[in-house]
Design an enzyme around this catalytic site. Sequence first.
Site, PDB file in Angstrom:
ATOM      1  N   LYS A  71       0.854  -1.151   0.175  1.00  0.00           N
ATOM      2  CA  LYS A  71       0.055   0.078  -0.205  1.00  0.00           C
ATOM      3  C   LYS A  71       0.949   1.425   0.168  1.00  0.00           C
ATOM      4  O   LYS A  71       1.187   1.784   1.109  1.00  0.00           O
ATOM      5  CB  LYS A  71      -0.916  -0.112   1.180  1.00  0.00           C
ATOM      6  CG  LYS A  71      -2.345   0.692   0.876  1.00  0.00           C
ATOM      7  CD  LYS A  71      -3.233   0.214   2.178  1.00  0.00           C
ATOM      8  CE  LYS A  71      -4.423   0.815   2.183  1.00  0.00           C
ATOM      9  NZ  LYS A  71      -5.286   1.143   0.958  1.00  0.00           N
TER      10      LYS A  71
HETATM   11  N1  PMP Z   1      -7.438  -2.830  -3.121  1.00  0.00           N
HETATM   12  C1  PMP Z   1      -6.864  -1.803  -3.078  1.00  0.00           C
HETATM   13  C2  PMP Z   1      -5.879  -0.924  -4.093  1.00  0.00           C
HETATM   14  C3  PMP Z   1      -6.836  -1.132  -1.642  1.00  0.00           C
HETATM   15  O1  PMP Z   1      -6.179   0.128  -1.602  1.00  0.00           O
HETATM   16  C4  PMP Z   1      -7.487  -1.947  -0.716  1.00  0.00           C
HETATM   17  C5  PMP Z   1      -7.442  -1.017   0.418  1.00  0.00           C
HETATM   18  N2  PMP Z   1      -8.223   0.090   0.650  1.00  0.00           N
HETATM   19  C6  PMP Z   1      -8.172  -2.763  -1.170  1.00  0.00           C
HETATM   20  C7  PMP Z   1      -7.931  -3.329  -2.369  1.00  0.00           C
HETATM   21  C8  PMP Z   1      -9.097  -3.719   0.016  1.00  0.00           C
HETATM   22  O2  PMP Z   1      -7.970  -4.041   1.146  1.00  0.00           O
HETATM   23  P1  PMP Z   1      -8.260  -4.251   2.481  1.00  0.00           P
HETATM   24  O3  PMP Z   1      -9.602  -5.261   2.543  1.00  0.00           O
HETATM   25  O4  PMP Z   1      -7.385  -4.894   3.119  1.00  0.00           O
HETATM   26  O5  PMP Z   1      -8.827  -2.985   3.152  1.00  0.00           O
END
Ligand code: PMP
Length: 296
Positions: free
Chosen positions: A154
Amino acid sequence: MQYYNQNTKIFLNGEFVHAKSAGIDLFGQSLHYGYGAFEGLRAYNTHNGTRIFKAEEHFERLKKSCESIGLPYRWNNRYLIEQCYELLELNNLRAAYIRPLVFSGSNMHLTSSEDANIMLAAWEWGPYLGQNLLRVNISSYERPNPKSFHIDAKISGQYINSILASTEAIRKGFDEALLLDQDGYVAQASSENLFIEKDYKIYTPPLENVFPGITRQTVIDICKELGIDIIEKKLTVQDVYTADNAFLCGTAAEIIGIKQVDDIVYKEEWEYSIGATIQIKYKNLVLEQENYEVII
Ligand code: PMP
């Protein structure tokens, strides 16, 4: 949307300070080049008190994100989680979205930094994409190529791709964008993972070209627990168009159904979909209304 006011406190490098008084380094490498890493967690007001859902997993991913780009990560995750709870208390928040951000200081070079800062902020935030069924489009933007970026991390700068795709979707009258991977398969939305339902089975793209969402994994665990067939498989645009139903998931958006992709409207009612069952199960899980251990 106001994220903070005069009274809001944030955690910055070991101290709680007023958000208003925390300065920003205009020569910061993170500001200029997007060289930073962040996370998004949710705290829920449960009958066991305020509980942050899957906090360890999120901070573990933050550490990995930093390591993937050589940003020093010197903090202990248990300590950071404790600071998150303290932050919520100081800001009188029982349920909130929590944003940790690791960023570097002044450095105009394009080489990794030796210093890093951490901040933790929290604010009240409803489901990111609202609660109504979504209309999504197939974006003209592709997801970053895994050979150009660490797409499982991220990293701040990578979110320009998400901003472009979701802004384009909204300009065209949709709520959110679905992005293809570099091979033309449907990967995911700008900041959520995608699941589709077809003939009572659930499908989601494999991890190779998608972000490893913690909610995605939770959905897979829920499916296994409920005995729902869950298949990780590359999905074509046609697969998505001809699905019976579909939904997006992420910490901020939680689980939200899709009613339309481009000009294709799903005929099956969301209320009767497997996705709707998973949505209820997820809500119970984050609110600790079920035995969490059973699922994990
Ligand atoms: N894809 C992206 C590009 C993200 O940044 C996120 C988090 N906002 C997700 C999917 C979902 O991840 P998570 O379930 O860990 O929040």
